[in-house]
Design a protein around this motif. Structure first.
Motif, mmCIF file in Angstrom:
data_model
loop_
_atom_site.group_PDB
_atom_site.id
_atom_site.type_symbol
_atom_site.label_atom_id
_atom_site.label_comp_id
_atom_site.label_asym_id
_atom_site.label_seq_id
_atom_site.Cartn_x
_atom_site.Cartn_y
_atom_site.Cartn_z
ATOM 1 N N MET A 86 1.299 -1.263 0.469
ATOM 2 C CA MET A 86 -0.441 0.621 0.122
ATOM 3 C C MET A 86 1.037 1.201 0.219
ATOM 4 N N THR A 87 0.562 1.907 -0.264
ATOM 5 C CA THR A 87 1.069 3.359 -0.348
ATOM 6 C C THR A 87 0.439 3.917 1.299
ATOM 7 N N TYR A 88 1.683 4.710 1.300
ATOM 8 C CA TYR A 88 1.648 5.381 3.191
ATOM 9 C C TYR A 88 2.355 6.560 2.994
ATOM 10 N N HIS A 89 1.984 7.942 3.363
ATOM 11 C CA HIS A 89 2.583 9.020 4.131
ATOM 12 C C HIS A 89 3.541 8.184 5.356
ATOM 13 N N LEU A 90 4.787 8.851 4.926
ATOM 14 C CA LEU A 90 5.845 8.505 6.171
ATOM 15 C C LEU A 90 5.929 9.833 7.433
ATOM 16 N N SER A 91 4.484 10.028 7.150
ATOM 17 C CA SER A 91 4.311 10.939 8.627
ATOM 18 C C SER A 91 3.648 10.288 9.501
ATOM 19 N N ARG A 92 2.619 9.494 8.781
ATOM 20 C CA ARG A 92 1.531 8.492 8.701
ATOM 21 C C ARG A 92 2.434 7.401 10.079
ATOM 22 N N LEU A 93 4.114 7.090 9.281
ATOM 23 C CA LEU A 93 4.503 5.652 10.181
ATOM 24 C C LEU A 93 4.413 5.544 11.416
ATOM 25 N N PRO A 94 4.580 6.337 12.539
ATOM 26 C CA PRO A 94 4.512 5.966 13.884
ATOM 27 C C PRO A 94 2.988 5.307 14.438
ATOM 28 N N LEU A 95 2.078 6.574 14.050
ATOM 29 C CA LEU A 95 0.779 5.250 14.436
ATOM 30 C C LEU A 95 0.589 4.114 13.598
ATOM 31 N N GLY A 96 0.801 4.100 12.880
ATOM 32 C CA GLY A 96 0.680 2.667 11.987
ATOM 33 C C GLY A 96 1.576 1.906 12.807
ATOM 34 N N VAL A 97 2.880 1.934 13.879
ATOM 35 C CA VAL A 97 3.539 0.734 14.458
ATOM 36 C C VAL A 97 3.245 0.591 15.407
ATOM 37 N N ALA A 98 2.124 1.794 16.362
ATOM 38 C CA ALA A 98 2.176 2.296 17.688
ATOM 39 C C ALA A 98 0.476 1.417 17.726
ATOM 40 N N THR A 99 0.041 1.040 16.276
ATOM 41 C CA THR A 99 -1.327 0.911 16.355
ATOM 42 C C THR A 99 -0.852 -1.238 15.993
ATOM 43 N N GLY A 100 0.061 -1.503 15.360
ATOM 44 C CA GLY A 100 0.718 -2.758 15.237
ATOM 45 C C GLY A 100 0.271 -3.138 12.805
ATOM 46 N N THR A 101 0.128 -2.542 13.171
ATOM 47 C CA THR A 101 -0.934 -1.877 11.337
ATOM 48 C C THR A 101 0.033 -2.158 10.543
ATOM 49 N N LEU A 102 1.672 -2.395 10.564
ATOM 50 C CA LEU A 102 2.869 -2.094 9.419
ATOM 51 C C LEU A 102 3.431 -3.097 9.831
ATOM 52 N N ARG A 103 4.281 -4.031 9.277
ATOM 53 C CA ARG A 103 5.384 -4.794 9.191
ATOM 54 C C ARG A 103 6.764 -3.986 8.754
ATOM 55 N N GLU A 104 7.128 -4.861 9.821
ATOM 56 C CA GLU A 104 8.438 -4.473 9.727
ATOM 57 C C GLU A 104 9.219 -5.035 8.416
ATOM 58 N N ILE A 105 10.695 -4.038 7.249
ATOM 59 C CA ILE A 105 11.311 -4.778 6.544
ATOM 60 C C ILE A 105 12.636 -4.811 6.633
ATOM 61 N N THR A 106 12.923 -5.559 6.823
ATOM 62 C CA THR A 106 14.617 -6.018 8.042
ATOM 63 C C THR A 106 15.475 -6.240 7.315
ATOM 64 N N PRO A 107 16.539 -5.666 7.323
ATOM 65 C CA PRO A 107 18.087 -5.287 7.309
ATOM 66 C C PRO A 107 17.914 -6.266 5.580
ATOM 67 N N GLU A 108 18.220 -7.369 5.836
ATOM 68 C CA GLU A 108 18.664 -8.853 5.334
ATOM 69 C C GLU A 108 17.250 -8.938 4.431
ATOM 70 N N GLU A 109 15.975 -8.886 4.548
ATOM 71 C CA GLU A 109 15.238 -8.351 3.309
ATOM 72 C C GLU A 109 15.938 -7.605 2.199
#
Length: 427
Positions: A86-109
């Motif tokens: 999905m598209t996502y505004h970077l300014s909204r990342l903190p809320l997305g992480v706090a609510t468990g909505t976003l998956r981390e993309i690991t350094p290895e990936e």
């Protein structure tokens, strides 16, 4: 006979396995892009699907921008539904992480897919992280810029031989330039959306950050210490433009643009996303003057401009996590989009992928190439679940900052109320 049958079955199994291994991956995609952005993204998606007809297909859906989009993403991810990408505004990342909505993309990936921080502006790449972990990949930088009427600036002695504005740096110099432009026949020196809280936030945060202001302290407090004074200074600058009749009072978005396109305002502060508007009007001979766009002047100690980014993120679907095969396809989509972001730049955006912005083709793209310097000093919204697009910070800008700009509140009192309102929401 049994031997022949076994061989036939084994061959059939091999064929089925090979077919499965080469099966086309479907990437379910959600975005919030409308208008010119939506048209351009649809074109990119169509091109990708044609080039990957045998391997990957993007199935795209466009949802309503703002709160509705982020709410739907959050609720769908919580029940294991939603898109692969999905598209996502970077300014909204903190809320997305706090609510468990976003998956981390690991350094290895990231490394396996060919992504490197070296290919992005440091501030942009950092804005795609929360607590040092990567949750998105930037696609662009979009910011506010200063649009200007070359004819009017030239008549006022504010245009250099290279066609760029001069004499605008510094609070006093800019104010004097506005007075000179008005004296020369302009109704306003600059048009702004003085009736739009989000637009005022972008100007405010630029001027605030030029003073090295820190809107959110490490202890979670807003406008703490001398940051309140810096906020008052930033607010007072724009409020004086309005009070002195150099910028329009209580003017909405369309009316502010019309003041510039009609020639009534010599300059205009707006997002890079209006570049296509002025480009099209000029091509249709409906503008009546030559125009340009540059990075905002440096009013205070250092250059700084508010910025955000459209980015790509992967939802954290509960109980239906993305498979390794699907993740590989998703990251291939993102990489392709970044590599083909020159076309996205025709919407006014600055591509996040530096091999594109350093290309000869981008350097010929005007005015994008001129104002792309802002990427080096871009400042992103505070990393907080209260900040970002369609957030409580933007609401507070509408409730307190906007009235202060229009002379309805004292800048000091307005900033104190803004601080108290936001601090109250952290408790």
């Amino acid at each position: 006979m049994r031997r022949i049958l076994k061989k036939a079955l084994a061959t059939a199994a091999l064929i089925a396995f090979a077919a499965g291994a080469q099966a086309k991956e479907t990437v379910v995609w959600w975005d919030f892009l409308s208008g010119g952005d939506g048209v351009r993204m649809k074109s990119l998606i169509d091109q990708f699907n044609k080039e990957h007809a045998d391997s990957i297909e993007i199935q795209a859906t466009t949802l309503e921008w703002g709160v509705p989009f982020y709410t739907k993403v959050q609720t769908s991810a919580a029940v294991g539904e939603g898109p692969d990408l999905m598209t996502y505004h970077l300014s909204r990342l903190p809320l997305g992480v706090a609510t468990g909505t976003l998956r981390e993309i690991t350094p290895e990936e990231l490394k396996a897919a060919g992504f490197s921080a070296d290919n992005y502006a440091p501030a942009n790449w950092k804005a795609a992280q929360v607590d040092g972990k990567q949750y998105a990949i930037p696609f662009d930088i979009h910011s506010v810029v200063l649009y200007y009427n070359k004819d009017k600036l030239a008549a006022a002695g504010l245009l250099s031989q290279d066609g760029l504005p001069k004499g605008l740096d510094g609070v006093d110099n800019f104010h004097a330039a506005l007075e000179k432009l008005k004296a020369g026949g302009s109704e306003y020196g600059v048009s702004i959306h003085s009736a739009a809280g989000d637009s005022q936030w972008r100007i405010f945060y630029s001027l605030f950050s030029q003073q090295s202001g820190k809107f959110l302290s490490d202890n979670g407090k807003f406008l703490e210490g001398d940051n309140l004074d810096k906020a008052v200074k930033a607010t007072s600058v724009v409020a004086k433009w309005v009070a002195d009749g150099l910028a329009p009072k209580s003017t909405d978005y369309p009316a502010s643009i019309a003041l510039f396109t009609s020639g009534k305002a010599a300059m205009h502060i707006n997002g890079v996303w209006e570049v296509p508007t002025f480009t099209d009007l000029a091509k249709q001979n409906k503008l009546g003057f030559e125009w340009g766009a540059v990075q905002l002047p440096t009013f205070f100690d250092q250059p700084a401009t508010w910025a955000d980014s459209h980015s790509f993120a992967i939802p954290n679907r509960k109980g239906k996590e993305i498979s390794p095969e699907k993740l590989k396809a998703v990251l291939e989509v993102v990489k392709w989009m970044n590599e083909h972001s020159l076309f996205w730049a025709t919407a006014g955006h600055i591509p996040a992928f530096s091999p594109v912005t350093s290309s000869d083709d981008f350097k010929k793209m005007q005015p994008n190439a001129t104002y792309s310097t802002l990427a080096k000093t871009a400042v992103f919204d505070p990393s907080s679940k209260l900040a970002g697009v369609a957030s409580p910070v933007y609401d507070a800008a509408g409730n307190f900052l906007m009235p202060a700009i229009n002379g309805e509140l004292d800048p000091q009192g307005a900033m104190e109320q803004m601080r108290d309102d936001l601090d109250g929401q952290t408790e």
